[in-house]
Design a protein around this motif. Structure first.
Motif, short mmCIF file in Angstrom:
data_model
loop_
_atom_site.label_atom_id
_atom_site.label_comp_id
_atom_site.label_asym_id
_atom_site.label_seq_id
_atom_site.Cartn_x
_atom_site.Cartn_y
_atom_site.Cartn_z
N ALA A 1 -14.10 -117.23 73.73
CA ALA A 1 -15.51 -117.48 73.41
C ALA A 1 -15.97 -116.57 72.28
CB ALA A 1 -16.37 -117.28 74.65
N ASP A 2 -15.49 -115.33 72.28
CA ASP A 2 -15.86 -114.39 71.23
C ASP A 2 -15.42 -114.89 69.86
OD1 ASP A 2 -16.98 -112.71 73.10
OD2 ASP A 2 -15.31 -111.29 73.14
N LEU A 3 -14.28 -115.56 69.81
CA LEU A 3 -13.79 -116.08 68.53
C LEU A 3 -14.76 -117.10 67.93
CD1 LEU A 3 -10.00 -116.60 69.30
CD2 LEU A 3 -11.03 -114.75 67.96
N LEU A 4 -15.26 -118.00 68.77
CA LEU A 4 -16.21 -118.99 68.27
C LEU A 4 -17.49 -118.32 67.79
CD1 LEU A 4 -15.90 -121.95 70.81
CD2 LEU A 4 -14.88 -121.74 68.55
N GLU A 5 -17.92 -117.29 68.51
CA GLU A 5 -19.13 -116.58 68.10
C GLU A 5 -18.92 -115.88 66.75
OE1 GLU A 5 -22.42 -113.39 69.81
OE2 GLU A 5 -20.63 -113.86 70.97
N LEU B 1 -19.31 -115.42 60.60
CA LEU B 1 -18.57 -115.18 59.37
C LEU B 1 -18.54 -116.37 58.41
CD1 LEU B 1 -15.54 -113.10 60.72
CD2 LEU B 1 -17.55 -112.29 59.49
N GLU B 2 -18.48 -117.60 58.94
CA GLU B 2 -18.44 -118.75 58.04
C GLU B 2 -19.71 -118.88 57.20
OE1 GLU B 2 -17.32 -122.34 60.11
OE2 GLU B 2 -15.19 -121.95 59.76
N ALA C 1 -9.21 -113.28 54.83
CA ALA C 1 -8.18 -112.95 55.83
C ALA C 1 -8.73 -113.10 57.24
CB ALA C 1 -7.67 -111.54 55.60
N LEU C 2 -9.95 -112.63 57.47
CA LEU C 2 -10.55 -112.74 58.80
C LEU C 2 -10.76 -114.19 59.21
CD1 LEU C 2 -13.23 -109.89 58.71
CD2 LEU C 2 -11.23 -110.00 60.21
N LEU C 3 -11.27 -115.00 58.29
CA LEU C 3 -11.52 -116.41 58.61
C LEU C 3 -10.22 -117.16 58.84
CD1 LEU C 3 -14.47 -117.15 56.14
CD2 LEU C 3 -14.55 -117.24 58.64
N THR C 4 -9.19 -116.82 58.07
CA THR C 4 -7.88 -117.46 58.26
C THR C 4 -7.33 -117.14 59.64
OG1 THR C 4 -7.40 -117.38 55.89
CG2 THR C 4 -5.52 -117.63 57.39
N GLN C 5 -7.43 -115.86 60.03
CA GLN C 5 -6.95 -115.46 61.35
C GLN C 5 -7.75 -116.13 62.46
OE1 GLN C 5 -6.64 -111.30 63.79
NE2 GLN C 5 -6.09 -111.21 61.64
N LEU C 6 -9.05 -116.24 62.27
CA LEU C 6 -9.89 -116.92 63.27
C LEU C 6 -9.47 -118.37 63.43
CD1 LEU C 6 -13.51 -115.61 62.59
CD2 LEU C 6 -12.20 -115.35 64.70
N ARG C 7 -9.22 -119.06 62.31
CA ARG C 7 -8.82 -120.46 62.39
C ARG C 7 -7.52 -120.62 63.17
NH1 ARG C 7 -10.83 -120.72 57.19
NH2 ARG C 7 -8.78 -120.41 56.26
N HIS C 8 -6.56 -119.74 62.91
CA HIS C 8 -5.29 -119.81 63.65
C HIS C 8 -5.51 -119.60 65.14
CE1 HIS C 8 -2.77 -120.19 60.20
NE2 HIS C 8 -3.00 -118.98 59.72
N LYS C 9 -6.31 -118.59 65.49
CA LYS C 9 -6.50 -118.28 66.91
C LYS C 9 -7.30 -119.37 67.62
CE LYS C 9 -6.06 -113.28 66.97
NZ LYS C 9 -6.72 -112.01 67.31
N ILE C 10 -8.30 -119.91 66.95
CA ILE C 10 -9.10 -120.98 67.57
C ILE C 10 -8.23 -122.21 67.80
CG2 ILE C 10 -11.00 -122.59 67.14
CD1 ILE C 10 -12.48 -120.18 65.83
N TYR D 1 -23.90 -126.10 60.96
CA TYR D 1 -22.67 -126.87 61.15
C TYR D 1 -21.74 -126.17 62.15
CZ TYR D 1 -18.37 -129.36 60.33
OH TYR D 1 -17.24 -130.08 60.52
N ALA D 2 -21.56 -124.86 61.98
CA ALA D 2 -20.66 -124.11 62.86
C ALA D 2 -21.15 -124.13 64.30
CB ALA D 2 -20.53 -122.67 62.36
N GLU D 3 -22.46 -124.07 64.48
CA GLU D 3 -23.03 -124.10 65.83
C GLU D 3 -22.74 -125.43 66.51
OE1 GLU D 3 -24.81 -122.28 68.99
OE2 GLU D 3 -24.59 -121.36 67.02
N ARG D 4 -22.94 -126.53 65.78
CA ARG D 4 -22.67 -127.85 66.35
C ARG D 4 -21.17 -128.05 66.59
NH1 ARG D 4 -27.30 -129.61 63.49
NH2 ARG D 4 -26.17 -129.85 61.54
N ALA D 5 -20.36 -127.61 65.63
CA ALA D 5 -18.91 -127.80 65.76
C ALA D 5 -18.37 -127.03 66.96
CB ALA D 5 -18.21 -127.35 64.48
N GLY D 6 -18.98 -125.89 67.26
CA GLY D 6 -18.51 -125.09 68.40
C GLY D 6 -18.59 -125.85 69.71
N GLY D 7 -19.55 -126.76 69.83
CA GLY D 7 -19.71 -127.53 71.05
C GLY D 7 -18.60 -128.54 71.28
#
Length: 235
Positions: A75-79, A84-85, A145-154, A195-201
């Motif tokens: 959940a922290d990753l989505l937050e 960051l996006e 780098a942070l966003l790339t790592q987040l995408r992989h983990k998500i 967009y990120a908020e809606r996509a998270g759902g």
């Protein structure tokens, strides 16, 4: 032929994200070296990198293992992504090049065409390329780098449902590109946050692995070979 550690790291990370190596499973240097057709030295370096990224943990008496993130960590990753996006989009509005804009507009055009045709698999790939390009346009290596790592983990922790109206999702992306093109950092930030908020759902935690399955399938690890990208390899 000397295979660089970063190529091995990418291959192992991809196999973790795709589920070849299950959460909690051991990652022995010998088996990994055999799987990717490399020596143990780049494998060792790759495992250190993946541990720093949170994909691998080192346990006493077991060695390197695939990490087992909790639901809270997921959940922290989505937050973090929702924070960051938008920052990346705001910086892109200030730092983007014409080349970035050309690629972003081309992706939006393709996305809208594929959405009208209902080509879901293409949309998933195009969406990934869009957000990767938007991050690149920020001109901030640390943020990229942070966003790339987040995408992989998500992608590792979540399955993503396709939006009910993908055409609308691509229209939203198009509006973000328009704001970036105008240099309107605040609007780019606000639209990306929405967009990120809606996509998270649309993200659903992947099912836990069945009890008793603590290692990756032995036959697959020990006999199959993973193509390691050897671009730029020194012979």
């Amino acid at each position: 032929m000397r295979i660089p550690a970063h190529s091995v790291c990418t291959a192992i990370r991809d196999d973790i994200v795709s589920g070849v190596f299950e959460r909690g499973g051991r990652l022995t240097e010998e088996l990994l070296a055999r799987r990717y057709g490399v020596s143990r030295v780049p494998v060792r370096e790759a495992l250190r990198t993946l541990e720093s990224e949170g994909f691998v943990v080192t346990r006493r008496h077991a060695g390197a293992c695939v990490a087992e993130p909790t639901a809270q960590e997921a959940a922290d990753l989505l937050e973090m992504r929702t924070l960051l996006e938008p920052l990346g989009a705001a910086r892109a509005a200030q730092r983007r090049t014409e080349a970035h804009l050309k690629v972003l507009r081309g992706l939006v055009r393709l996305g809208q065409e594929r959405a009208r045709r209902g080509e879901g698999e293409d949309l998933r790939s195009l969406g990934g390329w869009f957000h990767e390009t938007l991050a690149q346009a920020s001109g901030s290596p640390g943020l990229i780098a942070l966003l790339t790592q987040l995408r992989h983990k998500i992608a590792w922790m979540y399955a993503v449902e396709q939006p009910a109206r993908p055409v609308d999702a691509w229209a939203e992306r198009g509006a973000i590109v328009d704001a970036v093109a105008r240099g309107d950092a605040e609007r780019a930030r606000a639209l990306t946050a929405q967009y990120a908020e809606r996509a998270g759902g649309a993200h659903r935690l992947r099912r836990p692995y069945p009890p008793g399955r603590r290692t990756a399938p032995t036959a697959r690890v020990s006999t199959s070979q993973h193509d390691v990208n050897t671009a730029g390899v020194r012979h």
